[in-house]
Design a protein around this motif. Structure first.
Motif, PDB file in Angstrom:
ATOM      1  N   TYR A 255      40.719  30.242  54.817  1.00  0.00           N
ATOM      2  CA  TYR A 255      40.600  28.923  55.432  1.00  0.00           C
ATOM      3  C   TYR A 255      41.068  28.950  56.882  1.00  0.00           C
ATOM      4  O   TYR A 255      41.964  29.713  57.260  1.00  0.00           O
ATOM      5  N   ASP A 256      40.426  28.091  57.680  1.00  0.00           N
ATOM      6  CA  ASP A 256      40.891  27.885  59.045  1.00  0.00           C
ATOM      7  C   ASP A 256      42.131  26.999  59.018  1.00  0.00           C
ATOM      8  O   ASP A 256      42.458  26.380  58.001  1.00  0.00           O
ATOM      9  N   ALA A 257      42.834  26.954  60.153  1.00  0.00           N
ATOM     10  CA  ALA A 257      44.078  26.183  60.220  1.00  0.00           C
ATOM     11  C   ALA A 257      43.788  24.689  60.125  1.00  0.00           C
ATOM     12  O   ALA A 257      42.750  24.201  60.586  1.00  0.00           O
ATOM     13  N   LEU A 258      44.710  23.959  59.493  1.00  0.00           N
ATOM     14  CA  LEU A 258      44.609  22.504  59.441  1.00  0.00           C
ATOM     15  C   LEU A 258      44.613  21.931  60.855  1.00  0.00           C
ATOM     16  O   LEU A 258      45.182  22.523  61.776  1.00  0.00           O
ATOM     17  N   PRO A 259      43.982  20.786  61.091  1.00  0.00           N
ATOM     18  CA  PRO A 259      43.406  19.871  60.096  1.00  0.00           C
ATOM     19  C   PRO A 259      41.996  20.233  59.643  1.00  0.00           C
ATOM     20  O   PRO A 259      41.407  19.506  58.857  1.00  0.00           O
ATOM     21  N   ALA A 260      41.430  21.329  60.169  1.00  0.00           N
ATOM     22  CA  ALA A 260      40.090  21.719  59.738  1.00  0.00           C
ATOM     23  C   ALA A 260      40.095  22.064  58.252  1.00  0.00           C
ATOM     24  O   ALA A 260      41.061  22.618  57.743  1.00  0.00           O
ATOM     25  N   ASN A 261      39.015  21.743  57.572  1.00  0.00           N
ATOM     26  CA  ASN A 261      38.880  22.065  56.149  1.00  0.00           C
ATOM     27  C   ASN A 261      37.726  23.040  55.955  1.00  0.00           C
ATOM     28  O   ASN A 261      36.948  22.931  55.020  1.00  0.00           O
ATOM     29  N   THR A 262      37.623  23.983  56.875  1.00  0.00           N
ATOM     30  CA  THR A 262      36.543  24.961  56.843  1.00  0.00           C
ATOM     31  C   THR A 262      37.107  26.341  56.519  1.00  0.00           C
ATOM     32  O   THR A 262      38.304  26.587  56.653  1.00  0.00           O
ATOM     33  N   PHE A 263      36.229  27.220  56.111  1.00  0.00           N
ATOM     34  CA  PHE A 263      36.670  28.566  55.753  1.00  0.00           C
ATOM     35  C   PHE A 263      35.580  29.568  56.114  1.00  0.00           C
ATOM     36  O   PHE A 263      34.408  29.220  56.325  1.00  0.00           O
ATOM     37  N   THR A 264      35.979  30.816  56.177  1.00  0.00           N
ATOM     38  CA  THR A 264      35.048  31.928  56.349  1.00  0.00           C
ATOM     39  C   THR A 264      35.228  32.868  55.162  1.00  0.00           C
ATOM     40  O   THR A 264      36.278  32.897  54.530  1.00  0.00           O
ATOM     41  N   SER A 265      34.193  33.638  54.881  1.00  0.00           N
ATOM     42  CA  SER A 265      34.293  34.617  53.800  1.00  0.00           C
ATOM     43  C   SER A 265      34.789  35.939  54.371  1.00  0.00           C
ATOM     44  O   SER A 265      34.497  36.294  55.514  1.00  0.00           O
ATOM     45  N   THR A 266      35.563  36.648  53.581  1.00  0.00           N
ATOM     46  CA  THR A 266      36.099  37.943  53.989  1.00  0.00           C
ATOM     47  C   THR A 266      35.707  38.988  52.960  1.00  0.00           C
ATOM     48  O   THR A 266      35.563  38.687  51.772  1.00  0.00           O
ATOM     49  N   ASP A 267      35.504  40.204  53.433  1.00  0.00           N
ATOM     50  CA  ASP A 267      35.107  41.299  52.545  1.00  0.00           C
ATOM     51  C   ASP A 267      36.339  41.947  51.921  1.00  0.00           C
ATOM     52  O   ASP A 267      37.292  42.300  52.635  1.00  0.00           O
ATOM     53  N   LEU A 268      36.314  42.104  50.626  1.00  0.00           N
ATOM     54  CA  LEU A 268      37.344  42.850  49.910  1.00  0.00           C
ATOM     55  C   LEU A 268      36.737  44.174  49.482  1.00  0.00           C
ATOM     56  O   LEU A 268      35.761  44.213  48.728  1.00  0.00           O
ATOM     57  N   LYS A 269      37.296  45.255  49.985  1.00  0.00           N
ATOM     58  CA  LYS A 269      36.715  46.573  49.765  1.00  0.00           C
ATOM     59  C   LYS A 269      36.859  47.016  48.312  1.00  0.00           C
ATOM     60  O   LYS A 269      37.760  46.588  47.590  1.00  0.00           O
ATOM     61  N   SER A 270      35.971  47.878  47.907  1.00  0.00           N
ATOM     62  CA  SER A 270      36.043  48.455  46.571  1.00  0.00           C
ATOM     63  C   SER A 270      37.291  49.318  46.445  1.00  0.00           C
ATOM     64  O   SER A 270      37.867  49.756  47.449  1.00  0.00           O
ATOM     65  N   TYR A 271      37.716  49.553  45.215  1.00  0.00           N
ATOM     66  CA  TYR A 271      38.900  50.379  45.023  1.00  0.00           C
ATOM     67  C   TYR A 271      38.773  51.210  43.754  1.00  0.00           C
ATOM     68  O   TYR A 271      37.988  50.910  42.853  1.00  0.00           O
ATOM     69  N   PHE A 272      39.583  52.268  43.727  1.00  0.00           N
ATOM     70  CA  PHE A 272      39.641  53.207  42.611  1.00  0.00           C
ATOM     71  C   PHE A 272      41.095  53.354  42.224  1.00  0.00           C
ATOM     72  O   PHE A 272      41.941  53.591  43.072  1.00  0.00           O
ATOM     73  N   ASP A 273      41.393  53.187  40.948  1.00  0.00           N
ATOM     74  CA  ASP A 273      42.781  53.213  40.490  1.00  0.00           C
ATOM     75  C   ASP A 273      42.898  54.143  39.291  1.00  0.00           C
ATOM     76  O   ASP A 273      42.075  54.102  38.379  1.00  0.00           O
ATOM     77  N   VAL A 274      43.927  55.001  39.310  1.00  0.00           N
ATOM     78  CA  VAL A 274      44.144  55.973  38.242  1.00  0.00           C
ATOM     79  C   VAL A 274      45.492  55.697  37.589  1.00  0.00           C
ATOM     80  O   VAL A 274      46.506  55.558  38.283  1.00  0.00           O
ATOM     81  N   ASN A 275      45.505  55.620  36.266  1.00  0.00           N
ATOM     82  CA  ASN A 275      46.726  55.332  35.517  1.00  0.00           C
ATOM     83  C   ASN A 275      46.846  56.293  34.327  1.00  0.00           C
ATOM     84  O   ASN A 275      45.846  56.666  33.708  1.00  0.00           O
ATOM     85  N   PHE A 276      48.086  56.676  34.029  1.00  0.00           N
ATOM     86  CA  PHE A 276      48.357  57.532  32.878  1.00  0.00           C
ATOM     87  C   PHE A 276      49.459  56.892  32.036  1.00  0.00           C
ATOM     88  O   PHE A 276      50.331  56.189  32.560  1.00  0.00           O
ATOM     89  N   ASN A 277      49.429  57.178  30.758  1.00  0.00           N
ATOM     90  CA  ASN A 277      50.514  56.729  29.882  1.00  0.00           C
ATOM     91  C   ASN A 277      50.682  57.744  28.762  1.00  0.00           C
ATOM     92  O   ASN A 277      49.740  58.485  28.419  1.00  0.00           O
ATOM     93  N   GLY A 278      51.873  57.792  28.209  1.00  0.00           N
ATOM     94  CA  GLY A 278      52.124  58.715  27.117  1.00  0.00           C
ATOM     95  C   GLY A 278      53.457  58.419  26.465  1.00  0.00           C
ATOM     96  O   GLY A 278      54.262  57.625  26.959  1.00  0.00           O
ATOM     97  N   GLY A 279      53.688  59.071  25.334  1.00  0.00           N
ATOM     98  CA  GLY A 279      54.942  58.849  24.645  1.00  0.00           C
ATOM     99  C   GLY A 279      55.083  59.738  23.426  1.00  0.00           C
ATOM    100  O   GLY A 279      54.173  60.504  23.066  1.00  0.00           O
ATOM    101  N   TYR A 280      56.242  59.632  22.806  1.00  0.00           N
ATOM    102  CA  TYR A 280      56.544  60.456  21.632  1.00  0.00           C
ATOM    103  C   TYR A 280      57.326  59.614  20.631  1.00  0.00           C
ATOM    104  O   TYR A 280      58.302  58.928  20.989  1.00  0.00           O
ATOM    105  N   HIS A 281      56.895  59.662  19.365  1.00  0.00           N
ATOM    106  CA  HIS A 281      57.573  58.952  18.283  1.00  0.00           C
ATOM    107  C   HIS A 281      58.488  59.924  17.538  1.00  0.00           C
ATOM    108  O   HIS A 281      58.018  60.847  16.862  1.00  0.00           O
ATOM    109  N   PHE A 282      59.778  59.733  17.672  1.00  0.00           N
ATOM    110  CA  PHE A 282      60.711  60.571  16.920  1.00  0.00           C
ATOM    111  C   PHE A 282      60.657  60.237  15.434  1.00  0.00           C
ATOM    112  O   PHE A 282      60.726  61.106  14.580  1.00  0.00           O
ATOM    113  N   ASP A 283      60.547  58.946  15.148  1.00  0.00           N
ATOM    114  CA  ASP A 283      60.368  58.480  13.778  1.00  0.00           C
ATOM    115  C   ASP A 283      59.784  57.079  13.853  1.00  0.00           C
ATOM    116  O   ASP A 283      59.354  56.624  14.922  1.00  0.00           O
ATOM    117  N   ASP A 284      59.747  56.380  12.742  1.00  0.00           N
ATOM    118  CA  ASP A 284      59.144  55.045  12.717  1.00  0.00           C
ATOM    119  C   ASP A 284      59.934  54.025  13.530  1.00  0.00           C
ATOM    120  O   ASP A 284      59.408  52.963  13.873  1.00  0.00           O
TER     121      ASP A 284
END
Length: 325
Positions: A255-284
């Protein structure tokens, strides 16, 4: 048969004066009948809802198909399917914050009416190891929610409005609101998976969306393309997993600054995200875990003006106690 009540209130709306109250009572019935005609598998059903918006004194009746027909053109290897469905969703503050945790407590709460969703595709298994699913769908939805940035009420120097009231913390252009639009969505989805190695499953999926909007110029903060590569390994004691996400370009509002109620569109770039998870159960009762997020330490905006954290590591343990009762 279902009976749901969702109600609540926000102390203030966008004007920081008028409260917002919402109350929805929804009665639903969803009968289905499945049967086979030789190799043809058929599901016949319907969803019907009577919904009362008691705050606005509006009552509506909705009915949707719940149909699917599938046929094995090559048994187990390739099953073609076609169908039609639809549904009524009562948007809740919790579900909206699950999608975008940065929304302000000034939301316009409505029901989303997916009038129809027709689909078709093919799915199957190869050698009982590779599975696949390819699907195309076309949906017509009323009141589909999108998230857009709230306009800042401050010019960067003032902390109160002309009425003398101090701005709330979410009124500095650092929160999102929900806007609704009637849309038509053409979607293409594909997924493959391999589970031919003991305890291991790997796969990938991708989706392409084409939006036709009624009032909005963009499908705000919503990607046209997204995909995922995933893998899990699990034994009696060990488990591990990985998710590699890709999200395509999106559009956000600035949005533009008040008192204007206008806006412009902005580009949000693509992204790549890598996640890992793991664990060990000793018992129940006792186990340890380790989660690694954004392993590549990428800097990107999931929503406009909100950068994600870089590389994160979290480890810990879980201990289950026997119930005392």
């Amino acid at each position: 048969t279902t009976l749901n009540y969702i109600g609540g209130s926000f102390a203030y709306g966008d004007d920081a004066i008028t409260p917002i109250d919402y109350k929805f009572i929804t009665l639903g019935v969803h009968p289905t009948y499945k049967f086979n005609v030789q190799d043809l598998a058929i599901q016949l059903g319907a969803k019907s809802y009577f919904s009362m918006d008691t705050e606005n004194s509006e009552n509506n009746f909705f009915i949707y198909p719940d149909l699917e027909i599938s046929y094995p053109i090559v048994k187990d290897l390739a099953n073609i399917f076609v169908g039609a469905s639809g549904d009524l969703t009562t948007n809740m503050y919790q579900s909206l914050t699950d999608d975008t945790p940065y929304v302000s407590p000034t939301l316009d709460m409505r029901q989303t009416n997916k009038k129809f969703d027709v689909f078709g595709g093919v799915r199957g298994k190869l050698n009982h190891q590779f599975s696949y699913n390819a699907k195309v769908s076309y949906a017509d939805t009323e009141n589909n929610p999108f998230f857009v940035l709230n306009q800042s009420k401050s010019d960067g120097d003032n902390i109160a409005g002309t009425n003398g009231f101090t701005f709330y913390g979410y009124e500095y252009g650092n929160s999102f609101k929900v806007i609704y639009d009637d849309i038509k969505l053409m979607s293409f989805f594909g997924e493959v998976a391999f589970d031919g190695i003991k305890n291991l499953t790997i796969g990938a999926n991708a989706q392409f969306n084409k939006f036709t909007l009624t009032n909005e110029t963009e499908a705000w903060n919503t990607p046209k393309i997204k995909g995922e590569v995933f893998g899990t390994y699990k034994t009696d004691k060990w488990y591990a997993g990985t998710n590699l996400y890709f999200v395509g370009n999106r559009k956000g509002r600035l949005y533009d600054a008040l008192p204007a109620n206008t806006f412009t569109s902005t580009d949000l770039k693509s992204y790549f995200d890598v996640n890992f998870n793991g664990g060990y159960h000793f018992d129940d009762s006792f186990s340890v875990f380790l989660n690694l997020n954004n392993v590549l330490n990428n800097s990107y905006q999931r929503f406009n003006n909100f950068n994600v954290q870089g590389f994160q590591a979290m480890g810990g343990l879980t201990w289950k106690f026997d119930s005392l009762f």
